[in-house]
Design a protein around this motif. Sequence first.
Motif, PDB file in Angstrom:
ATOM      1  N   ARG A  76     -24.747  10.832  21.906  1.00 50.08           N
ATOM      2  CA  ARG A  76     -24.100  11.055  23.424  1.00 50.08           C
ATOM      3  C   ARG A  76     -24.141   9.907  24.111  1.00 50.08           C
ATOM      4  O   ARG A  76     -25.032   9.054  24.200  1.00 50.08           O
ATOM      5  CB  ARG A  76     -25.208  12.094  24.277  1.00 50.08           C
ATOM      6  N   ASP A  77     -22.800   9.752  24.611  1.00 47.54           N
ATOM      7  CA  ASP A  77     -22.753   8.350  25.448  1.00 47.54           C
ATOM      8  C   ASP A  77     -22.315   8.440  26.908  1.00 47.54           C
ATOM      9  O   ASP A  77     -21.396   9.590  27.199  1.00 47.54           O
ATOM     10  CB  ASP A  77     -21.765   7.408  24.538  1.00 47.54           C
ATOM     11  N   SER A  78     -22.594   7.538  27.718  1.00 38.92           N
ATOM     12  CA  SER A  78     -22.070   7.422  29.122  1.00 38.92           C
ATOM     13  C   SER A  78     -20.790   6.500  29.304  1.00 38.92           C
ATOM     14  O   SER A  78     -20.475   5.834  29.983  1.00 38.92           O
ATOM     15  CB  SER A  78     -23.049   6.981  29.968  1.00 38.92           C
ATOM     16  N   GLY A  79     -19.870   6.618  28.177  1.00 40.30           N
ATOM     17  CA  GLY A  79     -18.883   5.497  28.084  1.00 40.30           C
ATOM     18  C   GLY A  79     -17.539   6.144  28.686  1.00 40.30           C
ATOM     19  O   GLY A  79     -17.402   6.845  29.592  1.00 40.30           O
ATOM     20  N   ILE A  80     -16.329   5.448  28.166  1.00 43.52           N
ATOM     21  CA  ILE A  80     -15.156   5.338  28.927  1.00 43.52           C
ATOM     22  C   ILE A  80     -14.467   7.243  28.840  1.00 43.52           C
ATOM     23  O   ILE A  80     -13.637   7.597  29.285  1.00 43.52           O
ATOM     24  CB  ILE A  80     -14.136   4.596  28.185  1.00 43.52           C
ATOM     25  N   GLY A  81     -15.156   7.904  27.550  1.00 37.90           N
ATOM     26  CA  GLY A  81     -14.653   9.233  27.428  1.00 37.90           C
ATOM     27  C   GLY A  81     -13.244   9.281  26.859  1.00 37.90           C
ATOM     28  O   GLY A  81     -12.663   8.132  26.419  1.00 37.90           O
ATOM     29  N   TYR A  97      -6.749  15.075  18.835  1.00 36.78           N
ATOM     30  CA  TYR A  97      -6.172  14.199  18.036  1.00 36.78           C
ATOM     31  C   TYR A  97      -7.293  13.023  17.447  1.00 36.78           C
ATOM     32  O   TYR A  97      -6.918  12.459  16.520  1.00 36.78           O
ATOM     33  CB  TYR A  97      -5.078  13.488  18.396  1.00 36.78           C
ATOM     34  N   VAL A  98      -8.635  13.148  17.880  1.00 42.85           N
ATOM     35  CA  VAL A  98      -9.432  12.056  17.622  1.00 42.85           C
ATOM     36  C   VAL A  98      -9.932  11.879  16.287  1.00 42.85           C
ATOM     37  O   VAL A  98      -9.924  10.876  15.870  1.00 42.85           O
ATOM     38  CB  VAL A  98     -10.831  12.128  18.778  1.00 42.85           C
ATOM     39  N   PHE A  99      -9.759  13.272  15.620  1.00 44.62           N
ATOM     40  CA  PHE A  99     -10.080  13.112  14.127  1.00 44.62           C
ATOM     41  C   PHE A  99      -8.904  12.736  13.182  1.00 44.62           C
ATOM     42  O   PHE A  99      -8.998  12.763  11.839  1.00 44.62           O
ATOM     43  CB  PHE A  99     -10.807  14.254  13.667  1.00 44.62           C
ATOM     44  N   ARG A 128      -5.778   6.412  17.817  1.00 41.34           N
ATOM     45  CA  ARG A 128      -6.721   5.529  18.724  1.00 41.34           C
ATOM     46  C   ARG A 128      -6.101   6.054  20.128  1.00 41.34           C
ATOM     47  O   ARG A 128      -4.891   6.203  20.397  1.00 41.34           O
ATOM     48  CB  ARG A 128      -6.391   4.248  18.613  1.00 41.34           C
ATOM     49  N   ALA A 129      -7.203   6.269  21.140  1.00 40.82           N
ATOM     50  CA  ALA A 129      -6.666   6.412  22.334  1.00 40.82           C
ATOM     51  C   ALA A 129      -5.593   5.399  23.175  1.00 40.82           C
ATOM     52  O   ALA A 129      -4.909   5.854  23.774  1.00 40.82           O
ATOM     53  CB  ALA A 129      -7.993   6.585  23.373  1.00 40.82           C
ATOM     54  N   ASP A 130      -5.790   4.275  22.719  1.00 38.02           N
ATOM     55  CA  ASP A 130      -4.994   3.288  23.526  1.00 38.02           C
ATOM     56  C   ASP A 130      -4.827   2.267  22.292  1.00 38.02           C
ATOM     57  O   ASP A 130      -5.424   1.340  22.158  1.00 38.02           O
ATOM     58  CB  ASP A 130      -5.697   2.471  24.647  1.00 38.02           C
ATOM     59  N   GLY A 142     -12.227   5.732  11.129  1.00 41.10           N
ATOM     60  CA  GLY A 142     -13.639   6.133  11.264  1.00 41.10           C
ATOM     61  C   GLY A 142     -13.827   7.612  11.489  1.00 41.10           C
ATOM     62  O   GLY A 142     -14.669   8.214  10.634  1.00 41.10           O
ATOM     63  N   LEU A 143     -13.410   8.222  12.362  1.00 40.76           N
ATOM     64  CA  LEU A 143     -13.451   9.759  12.579  1.00 40.76           C
ATOM     65  C   LEU A 143     -13.005  10.594  11.727  1.00 40.76           C
ATOM     66  O   LEU A 143     -13.425  11.513  11.091  1.00 40.76           O
ATOM     67  CB  LEU A 143     -13.113  10.061  13.934  1.00 40.76           C
ATOM     68  N   SER A 144     -11.800  10.317  10.915  1.00 41.15           N
ATOM     69  CA  SER A 144     -11.150  11.014   9.802  1.00 41.15           C
ATOM     70  C   SER A 144     -12.154  11.038   8.745  1.00 41.15           C
ATOM     71  O   SER A 144     -12.539  11.977   8.035  1.00 41.15           O
ATOM     72  CB  SER A 144      -9.963  10.346   9.266  1.00 41.15           C
ATOM     73  N   ILE A 145     -12.819   9.645   8.291  1.00 36.58           N
ATOM     74  CA  ILE A 145     -13.747   9.756   7.193  1.00 36.58           C
ATOM     75  C   ILE A 145     -14.963  10.586   7.523  1.00 36.58           C
ATOM     76  O   ILE A 145     -15.238  11.187   6.682  1.00 36.58           O
ATOM     77  CB  ILE A 145     -13.940   8.297   6.777  1.00 36.58           C
TER      78      ILE A 145
HETATM   79  N1  LIG Z   1     -17.623   7.890  21.713  1.00 39.03           N
HETATM   80  C1  LIG Z   1     -16.286   7.487  21.971  1.00 39.03           C
HETATM   81  N2  LIG Z   1     -15.874   7.590  23.283  1.00 39.03           N
HETATM   82  C2  LIG Z   1     -14.641   7.266  23.614  1.00 39.03           C
HETATM   83  N3  LIG Z   1     -13.523   7.475  22.616  1.00 39.03           N
HETATM   84  C3  LIG Z   1     -13.924   7.435  21.593  1.00 39.03           C
HETATM   85  C4  LIG Z   1     -15.319   7.534  21.084  1.00 39.03           C
HETATM   86  N4  LIG Z   1     -15.220   7.859  19.538  1.00 39.03           N
HETATM   87  C5  LIG Z   1     -13.945   7.721  19.276  1.00 39.03           C
HETATM   88  N5  LIG Z   1     -13.224   7.479  20.562  1.00 39.03           N
HETATM   89  C6  LIG Z   1     -11.739   7.439  20.305  1.00 39.03           C
HETATM   90  O1  LIG Z   1     -11.259   7.900  19.100  1.00 39.03           O
HETATM   91  C7  LIG Z   1     -10.300   7.018  18.458  1.00 39.03           C
HETATM   92  C8  LIG Z   1     -10.625   7.090  16.914  1.00 39.03           C
HETATM   93  O2  LIG Z   1     -12.073   6.951  16.412  1.00 39.03           O
HETATM   94  P1  LIG Z   1     -12.245   6.217  15.218  1.00 39.03           P
HETATM   95  O3  LIG Z   1     -11.341   7.081  14.163  1.00 39.03           O
HETATM   96  O4  LIG Z   1     -13.611   6.033  14.822  1.00 39.03           O
HETATM   97  O5  LIG Z   1     -11.307   4.822  15.142  1.00 39.03           O
HETATM   98  P2  LIG Z   1     -11.620   3.369  15.682  1.00 39.03           P
HETATM   99  O6  LIG Z   1     -13.134   3.458  16.222  1.00 39.03           O
HETATM  100  O7  LIG Z   1     -11.560   2.543  14.598  1.00 39.03           O
HETATM  101  O8  LIG Z   1     -10.529   3.113  16.798  1.00 39.03           O
HETATM  102  C9  LIG Z   1     -10.926   5.691  18.983  1.00 39.03           C
HETATM  103  O9  LIG Z   1     -10.059   4.823  18.823  1.00 39.03           O
HETATM  104  C10 LIG Z   1     -11.068   6.185  20.447  1.00 39.03           C
HETATM  105  O10 LIG Z   1      -9.817   5.973  21.086  1.00 39.03           O
END
Ligand SMILES: Nc1ncnc2c1ncn2[C@@H]1O[C@H](COP(=O)(O)OP(=O)(O)O)[C@@H](O)[C@H]1O
Length: 326
Positions: free
Chosen positions: A233-238, A246-248, A253-255, A270-273
Amino acid sequence: LGTMLVVFPFIVLLSLGASYAIAGSASEPVDRLINEVAAITDGRSLHRRLPSDLGSDELSRLGATLNDMIARLETSFGALRRFTADASHELKTPLTVLRADVERAMHPNAEGSEAMQALEEALQETARMSDLVDSLLTLARADEGRFDIHREPVELGAMVRDVYETAVILGEEAGIDVSMTVLEEGRIDGDARRLRQLFLNLVTNAIKYTSRGGKVELALSRRVGAEISFTVRDSGIGIAAGDLPYVFERFWRADRSRSRGGERTGFGLGLSISQWIAHAHGGRVTAQSRLGRGSVFTVILPLAPSDRAVQAASSTSDVDRVFTQS
Ligand SMILES: Nc1ncnc2c1ncn2[C@@H]1O[C@H](COP(=O)(O)OP(=O)(O)O)[C@@H](O)[C@H]1O
Ligand SMILES: [Mg+2]
């Protein structure tokens, strides 16, 4: 009998003619179908479809089934093309940087220290490229279904404690407070190296996408139903609600623009893997997030059968933990 003898050749002739007519009318659309399919599947015409009316009911049904198949082929070829294009693009950027670094180092006017620094940067870029190629290989093997998961009993408690120690170090560098809220024990039949990679992926993301002064919490807790969950759990950018599905996805990447600037981010693999590793262990990864508030990534894995009896015996306290933890 006489009339029979006279009529018989007529009957034979008539039935022959009829069968010829039936066979002819049937084989003509079948030929057409075969030719159409051959034309569509030549590799460049997968966007085309067979006509919906192919004469008979059965042929039309066959045509519809073939159309479904062609549609699926078109989708997977499209995904393959996109994957290749994205991968080449991602390799092109570090290659360009690498080339520039080496040219800088080799410049006749470059001083020793300057040249050294350029080479240092070249080395970093090479490491980035190795990471990318490693990830691509992992995914390619996973796609082929020939990825070797070396199963052995893995004590997740010890592994998460280890991951936590790494997280604390990474957190200190980034000015983020890392803590562990729950740490229970649980055994998995799994691949220790891959599971570690999965946990570290989530932890490094949490730290990477949280700014200085924020916090990251890890938890490992047993769940009802012979499962165990690892939560970051993080308090980050979200992540925006619209982006969350789409994150997986590979290379997502979000941006994307952020990775062009000085601060180079990951490749979006990373998340796909991570999701693949979880699936290979009969588990899953889920994500919850609020833009600007933070994210929660949860890995849920089935416990080893040898660890499930203990689960049943202490199930009441497990229920308590599940409630207090969420
Ligand atoms: N904990 C998180 N908080 C915010 N955004 C995240 C987080 N984890 C992943 N993301 C978003 O999901 C995208 C994909 O994550 P990932 O597959 O790990 O790729 P990478 O970290 O190499 O960009 C990231 O680029 C980011 O935009
Ligand atoms: Mg990542």
